[in-house]
Design an enzyme around this catalytic site. Structure first.
Site, PDB file in Angstrom:
ATOM      1  N   GLU A 144     -14.890  14.327 -34.759  1.00 32.13           N
ATOM      2  CA  GLU A 144     -13.986  13.417 -35.524  1.00 32.13           C
ATOM      3  C   GLU A 144     -14.618  12.059 -35.499  1.00 32.13           C
ATOM      4  O   GLU A 144     -15.142  11.736 -34.579  1.00 32.13           O
ATOM      5  CB  GLU A 144     -12.734  13.379 -35.026  1.00 32.13           C
ATOM      6  CG  GLU A 144     -11.253  13.037 -35.790  1.00 32.13           C
ATOM      7  CD  GLU A 144     -11.047  14.522 -36.522  1.00 32.13           C
ATOM      8  OE1 GLU A 144     -11.631  14.353 -37.689  1.00 32.13           O
ATOM      9  OE2 GLU A 144     -10.581  15.395 -36.102  1.00 32.13           O
TER      10      GLU A 144
ATOM     11  N   THR B 176     -17.447  11.494 -37.083  1.00 31.75           N
ATOM     12  CA  THR B 176     -18.891  11.674 -37.007  1.00 31.75           C
ATOM     13  C   THR B 176     -19.447  11.904 -38.153  1.00 31.75           C
ATOM     14  O   THR B 176     -20.676  11.666 -38.373  1.00 31.75           O
ATOM     15  CB  THR B 176     -19.139  12.950 -36.140  1.00 31.75           C
ATOM     16  OG1 THR B 176     -18.275  13.934 -36.585  1.00 31.75           O
ATOM     17  CG2 THR B 176     -18.915  12.606 -34.770  1.00 31.75           C
ATOM     18  N   ASP B 177     -18.362  12.168 -39.306  1.00 31.94           N
ATOM     19  CA  ASP B 177     -19.299  12.400 -40.806  1.00 31.94           C
ATOM     20  C   ASP B 177     -20.021  11.148 -41.275  1.00 31.94           C
ATOM     21  O   ASP B 177     -21.047  11.318 -42.017  1.00 31.94           O
ATOM     22  CB  ASP B 177     -18.332  13.323 -41.465  1.00 31.94           C
ATOM     23  CG  ASP B 177     -17.071  12.336 -41.912  1.00 31.94           C
ATOM     24  OD1 ASP B 177     -16.681  11.379 -41.547  1.00 31.94           O
ATOM     25  OD2 ASP B 177     -16.396  12.923 -43.072  1.00 31.94           O
TER      26      ASP B 177
ATOM     27  N   GLY C 138       0.010  12.764 -46.532  1.00 34.21           N
ATOM     28  CA  GLY C 138      -0.035  11.845 -45.234  1.00 34.21           C
ATOM     29  C   GLY C 138       0.068  12.258 -44.033  1.00 34.21           C
ATOM     30  O   GLY C 138       0.358  11.576 -43.155  1.00 34.21           O
ATOM     31  N   ALA C 139      -0.144  13.690 -43.895  1.00 28.37           N
ATOM     32  CA  ALA C 139      -0.203  14.521 -42.610  1.00 28.37           C
ATOM     33  C   ALA C 139      -1.398  14.380 -42.008  1.00 28.37           C
ATOM     34  O   ALA C 139      -1.831  15.248 -41.025  1.00 28.37           O
ATOM     35  CB  ALA C 139       0.582  15.829 -42.941  1.00 28.37           C
ATOM     36  N   GLY C 140      -2.539  14.031 -42.856  1.00 29.91           N
ATOM     37  CA  GLY C 140      -3.793  14.088 -42.142  1.00 29.91           C
ATOM     38  C   GLY C 140      -4.363  15.433 -42.414  1.00 29.91           C
ATOM     39  O   GLY C 140      -5.352  16.108 -41.606  1.00 29.91           O
TER      40      GLY C 140
ATOM     41  N   SER D 286      -5.626  16.394 -45.606  1.00 34.02           N
ATOM     42  CA  SER D 286      -6.534  15.912 -46.880  1.00 34.02           C
ATOM     43  C   SER D 286      -6.073  16.517 -48.094  1.00 34.02           C
ATOM     44  O   SER D 286      -6.508  17.171 -48.805  1.00 34.02           O
ATOM     45  CB  SER D 286      -7.713  16.676 -46.492  1.00 34.02           C
ATOM     46  OG  SER D 286      -8.528  16.082 -45.473  1.00 34.02           O
TER      47      SER D 286
ATOM     48  N   ASP E 167     -13.815  16.060 -45.857  1.00 31.81           N
ATOM     49  CA  ASP E 167     -12.795  16.606 -46.319  1.00 31.81           C
ATOM     50  C   ASP E 167     -13.041  17.272 -47.792  1.00 31.81           C
ATOM     51  O   ASP E 167     -12.651  18.329 -48.101  1.00 31.81           O
ATOM     52  CB  ASP E 167     -11.557  15.727 -46.499  1.00 31.81           C
ATOM     53  CG  ASP E 167     -11.243  14.843 -45.152  1.00 31.81           C
ATOM     54  OD1 ASP E 167     -11.787  15.428 -44.199  1.00 31.81           O
ATOM     55  OD2 ASP E 167     -10.594  13.757 -45.318  1.00 31.81           O
TER      56      ASP E 167
HETATM   57  C1  GLA Z   1     -10.737  11.190 -42.698  1.00 32.10           C
HETATM   58  C2  GLA Z   1     -12.086  11.235 -43.568  1.00 32.10           C
HETATM   59  C3  GLA Z   1     -13.187  11.974 -43.289  1.00 32.10           C
HETATM   60  C4  GLA Z   1     -13.230  11.612 -41.626  1.00 32.10           C
HETATM   61  C5  GLA Z   1     -12.139  11.871 -40.728  1.00 32.10           C
HETATM   62  C6  GLA Z   1     -12.410  11.293 -39.365  1.00 32.10           C
HETATM   63  O1  GLA Z   1     -10.096  12.352 -42.702  1.00 32.10           O
HETATM   64  O2  GLA Z   1     -11.777  11.397 -44.905  1.00 32.10           O
HETATM   65  O3  GLA Z   1     -14.317  11.642 -44.024  1.00 32.10           O
HETATM   66  O4  GLA Z   1     -14.121  10.683 -41.431  1.00 32.10           O
HETATM   67  O5  GLA Z   1     -10.980  11.019 -41.324  1.00 32.10           O
HETATM   68  O6  GLA Z   1     -13.046  12.350 -38.802  1.00 32.10           O
END
Ligand code: GLA
Length: 393
Positions: free
Chosen positions: A36, A38-39, A124-126, A128, A174
């Protein structure tokens, strides 16, 4: 899963059928198992596509106008490819127009189209939902324009849409997993080279459960960009302190950080420690998953959460609570951590199949008691990345 027949019907109701039936395209949401923040530091991530998706019905037009109907919102919108709209309007249209403009900038010439879209990725739930929208809409627009688009190029166009039209300096994770996910596998992605290794996610005994806290704190967008800037500052200061050949935190080892990290202000030092240790954990976790050492994988997930909470400071009380409850279910849970950008959204958990009911009941009861909110819990297999839907299934 989106009901393809119902989406085709919605398309027909809005646009009629006189110009022919639409084609259907889809892209999934994702959950990140580990790796997380790290991208954008050119490091490693280990996401998998989930069985929730955004579907787009599309038919070409003779002009350069794109009309869109959102089934979820019951809203119409449109834009002209030749007259780019204002950026960062805070509208869902930003994602669609953003990816269209990015594809054109990348040499994928598009025609106009009529689109109808429907999604069951929670917003909005993470998980993507935005990447699923960018990638499915980008694929639909390119395909009905008669253009082949390479999935990596499609993912990069989705990311560019975020940078230009949405105003979020996101990494590539994502959009990449939405475009290139592989059924039954998580992808270890090297975010510098974009090389991947597909790692089987064996769900015979252990499942991936996603627990939605049902909160999204306002902080997330601005704090995200701040974290990114802190990492860049860390690289700059480490270079000045003598690590001259580094380009990104990806190039810094734990030993380097121990030695040169004294040159960093306290907060920047902790941000760097998270990224450097998370990259190592992601590689270790990938090996553990590949070799079926799931207890080890779970242990790494717990320590990823601690690092995100204490060093990177992107967790929140609700996420911590959710992980704490999962941790207390030692017989059921192998590992738990926040997933995605943070400040709300979901946790990802490795749960023993035969203890899933206990896990569900306990999380629901204790999280509701502690926060007054009822969590959503999804169990998902690893799904396939974007593509055309050819049946009515
Ligand atoms: C969001 C971003 C991703 C990544 C994550 C954290 O989802 O879109 O690119 O940086 O946060 O790991």
């Amino acid at each position: 899963m989106i009901d393809a027949a119902a989406l085709r019907q919605a398309f027909r109701d809005v646009y009629g059928l006189q110009d022919g039936a639409p084609r259907l395209f889809r892209a999934p949401g994702r959950v990140n198992l580990i790796g997380e923040h790290t991208d954008y530091n050119e490091g490693f991530v280990l996401p998998m596509a989930i069985d929730r998706e955004t579907c787009v019905a599309a038919r070409p037009r003779a002009d350069r106008v794109v009309r869109i109907f959102s089934v979820n919102l019951n809203e119409h919108a449109e834009f002209d490819l030749d007259q780019p709209g204002e950026r960062e309007r805070g509208l869902w249209l930003d994602y669609v127009e953003g990816v269209a403009q990015a594809l054109e900038r990348r040499g994928v010439r598009l025609g106009g189209a009529d689109l109808a879209l429907s999604s069951d990725v929670p917003v909005g739930a993470g998980l993507s939902s935005s990447a699923a929208l960018e990638v499915s809409a980008g694929l639909a627009l390119a395909s009905v324009s008669g253009r082949e688009v390479d999935p990596v190029e499609l993912a990069l166009a989705g990311q560019e849409a975020e940078h230009t039209y949405v105003g979020a300096k996101v990494g590539i994770m994502d959009q990449f997993i939405a475009a290139l996910g592989r059924a039954g596998h998580a992808l270890l992605i090297d975010c510098r080279t974009l090389e991947t290794q597909a790692i089987p996610v064996d769900t015979t005994d252990t499942l991936v459960a996603i627990c939605d806290t049902r909160v999204k704190h306002e902080l997330s967008a601005s704090e995200y960009n701040t974290r990114r800037a802190e990492c860049e500052e860390g690289v700059e200061l480490l270079r000045r302190a003598g690590l001259t050949d580094i380009r990104a935190l990806r190039d810094v080892s734990e030993a380097d950080l121990e030695h040169y990290g004294r040159a960093l202000p306290e907060v920047v030092g902790r941000r760097c420690r998270h990224v450097v240790s998370e990259n190592a954990r992601t590689l270790d976790a990938s090996a553990a998953l590949r070799e079926g050492r799931l207890e080890e994988m779970g242990r790494l997930m717990y320590s990823s959460h601690e690092s995100l909470r204490d060093d990177y400071e992107v967790s929140c009380a609700e996420l911590d609570q959710m992980v704490e409850i999962a941790t207390s279910l030692a017989g059921a849970t192998l590992g738990a951590r926040m997933t995605g950008g943070g400040f709300g959204g979901c946790t990802v958990n490795l749960v023993r199949r035969d203890a899933l009911d206990i896990f569900r009941e306990t999380i629901t009861r204790e999280y509701t008691d502690a926060t007054g909110r009822t969590p959503n819990i999804y169990v998902s297999e690893a799904g396939e990345g974007a593509g055309e839907v050819t049946s009515d299934e």
